[in-house]
Design an enzyme around this catalytic site. Structure first.
Site, PDB file in Angstrom:
ATOM      1  N   GLY A  42       6.569  -9.229  77.361  1.00 13.87           N
ATOM      2  CA  GLY A  42       7.899  -9.220  76.890  1.00 13.87           C
ATOM      3  C   GLY A  42       8.498  -8.327  76.120  1.00 13.87           C
ATOM      4  CG  ASP A  98       9.709 -10.943  74.326  1.00 17.94           C
ATOM      5  OD1 ASP A  98       8.952 -11.497  73.457  1.00 17.94           O
ATOM      6  OD2 ASP A  98       9.807 -11.468  75.430  1.00 17.94           O
ATOM      7  CG  ASP A 101       9.624 -19.988  70.584  1.00 17.22           C
ATOM      8  OD1 ASP A 101      10.390 -20.944  70.033  1.00 17.22           O
ATOM      9  OD2 ASP A 101       9.294 -20.553  71.674  1.00 17.22           O
TER      10      ASP A 101
HETATM   11  P1  IMP Z   1       5.808 -17.868  69.917  1.00 19.78           P
HETATM   12  O1  IMP Z   1       4.156 -17.668  69.785  1.00 19.78           O
HETATM   13  O2  IMP Z   1       6.171 -19.101  70.011  1.00 19.78           O
HETATM   14  O3  IMP Z   1       6.399 -17.207  68.758  1.00 19.78           O
HETATM   15  O4  IMP Z   1       6.150 -17.340  71.223  1.00 19.78           O
HETATM   16  C1  IMP Z   1       6.619 -15.982  71.327  1.00 19.78           C
HETATM   17  C2  IMP Z   1       6.371 -15.542  72.709  1.00 19.78           C
HETATM   18  O5  IMP Z   1       6.924 -16.503  73.657  1.00 19.78           O
HETATM   19  C3  IMP Z   1       7.132 -14.376  72.996  1.00 19.78           C
HETATM   20  O6  IMP Z   1       6.432 -13.057  72.810  1.00 19.78           O
HETATM   21  C4  IMP Z   1       7.858 -14.453  74.472  1.00 19.78           C
HETATM   22  O7  IMP Z   1       6.821 -13.777  75.308  1.00 19.78           O
HETATM   23  C5  IMP Z   1       7.464 -15.956  74.636  1.00 19.78           C
HETATM   24  N1  IMP Z   1       8.952 -16.655  74.511  1.00 19.78           N
HETATM   25  C6  IMP Z   1       9.387 -17.531  73.363  1.00 19.78           C
HETATM   26  N2  IMP Z   1      10.504 -17.900  73.826  1.00 19.78           N
HETATM   27  C7  IMP Z   1      10.877 -17.545  74.868  1.00 19.78           C
HETATM   28  C8  IMP Z   1      12.073 -17.634  75.903  1.00 19.78           C
HETATM   29  O8  IMP Z   1      12.995 -18.377  75.452  1.00 19.78           O
HETATM   30  N3  IMP Z   1      12.093 -17.032  76.893  1.00 19.78           N
HETATM   31  C9  IMP Z   1      10.926 -16.330  77.422  1.00 19.78           C
HETATM   32  N4  IMP Z   1       9.879 -16.260  76.646  1.00 19.78           N
HETATM   33  C10 IMP Z   1       9.791 -16.928  75.419  1.00 19.78           C
HETATM   34 MG    MG Z   2       5.437 -12.315  74.777  1.00 21.65          MG
END
Ligand code: IMP
Ligand code: MG
Length: 173
Positions: A42, A98, A101
Site C-alpha cells: 500500500g 498508506d 487503521d
Molecule cells: P492496520 O493494521 O489495521 O492499521 O492496517 C493497516 C493496513 O491495512 C494498511 O497498511 C493498509 O494496507 C490496509 N488498510 C487499512 N484500511 C484500508 C482501507 O480502507 N483500504 C485499503 N487498505 C486498507
Molecule cells: Mg498495507
C-alpha cells in the site's frame, strides 16, 4: 464486478498533505540521513511521491507484511513476508505506510524494529482512520484523517484493484 467509487479526497489535497509531511521530515532531520521503509504494497504510491518532494539525503527500503484474510476487514494477524535489505542498525528509520487503521500492523513493526537497534524510529502515514484503532497508536507524521470507511486509491486496494486511482474514494457496491 460492478462497483461504484465515490471520490472523498481530491488529488490536490493529497499532494498538499505530502508536501507538508516532507517539510516536517526535513526540519526534524536537517543534516541527518533517513532510511525510509515502505510497507508493501500500500505504501508504494505515497512513498514514491514523498521522495520526489524530500530534500534531505535518504535511502529507501521495503518490508513485506501480510495480515491474513484482509479484504475490507483487518484480521489482526501480522506476519513479515520479507524483510528489509538494508541494516536498520544505527539508522534514522521512518516507516512509511498508506494508512493506519486498527494500528496492529504499525504497532507490530514498532516492537519488531526497536529490537534491531535503530538510531531513531518514526512512523509516517498518509491517511489515518483514527476511529478504528484496536490498539493505541499515534503516527509521528500524518497526512489526512479519514472516516472509518473502506477506501481505495493512491496505493490502497480492494482485492488488488484501484491502487492507481490518483484520488481516494469509498467503495459503494
Ligand atoms: P492496520 O493494521 O489495521 O492499521 O492496517 C493497516 C493496513 O491495512 C494498511 O497498511 C493498509 O494496507 C490496509 N488498510 C487499512 N484500511 C484500508 C482501507 O480502507 N483500504 C485499503 N487498505 C486498507
Ligand atoms: Mg498495507
Amino acid at each position: 464486478m460492478e462497483v461504484k467509487i465515490r471520490k472523498i479526497i481530491r488529488e490536490e489535497d493529497i499532494h498538499d498533505a505530502i508536501k507538508k509531511i516532507a517539510r516536517r521530515i526535513e526540519s526534524d532531520y536537517k543534516d541527518e540521513e533517513v532510511l525510509l521503509v515502505g510497507i508493501l504494497k500500500g505504501s508504494f504510491v505515497f512513498l514514491s511521491h514523498l521522495i520526489l518532494e524530500l530534500k534531505i539525503q535518504h535511502q529507501v527500503d521495503f518490508i513485506g507484511i501480510s495480515s491474513y484474510g484482509k479484504s475490507t476487514k483487518s484480521t489482526g494477524v501480522v506476519r513479515v513476508l520479507f524483510d528489509m535489505q538494508t541494516s536498520p542498525v544505527g539508522k534514522n528509520i521512518v516507516v512509511v505506510d498508506d494508512i493506519v487503521d486498527t494500528g496492529l500492523t504499525l504497532d507490530y513493526l514498532k516492537r519488531n524494529l526497536l529490537t534491531r537497534n535503530p538510531k531513531s524510529l518514526k512512523f509516517c502515514v498518509l491517511f489515518d482512520k483514527k476511529e478504528n484503532r484496536l490498539i493505541p497508536f499515534e503516527p509521528d507524521y500524518t497526512g489526512i484523517v479519514v472516516p472509518n470507511k473502506f477506501l481505495v486509491g493512491f496505493g490502497m486496494d480492494y482485492k488488488e484493484y484501484y491502487r492507481g486511482l490518483p484520488f481516494v474514494g469509498v467503495l459503494e457496491e
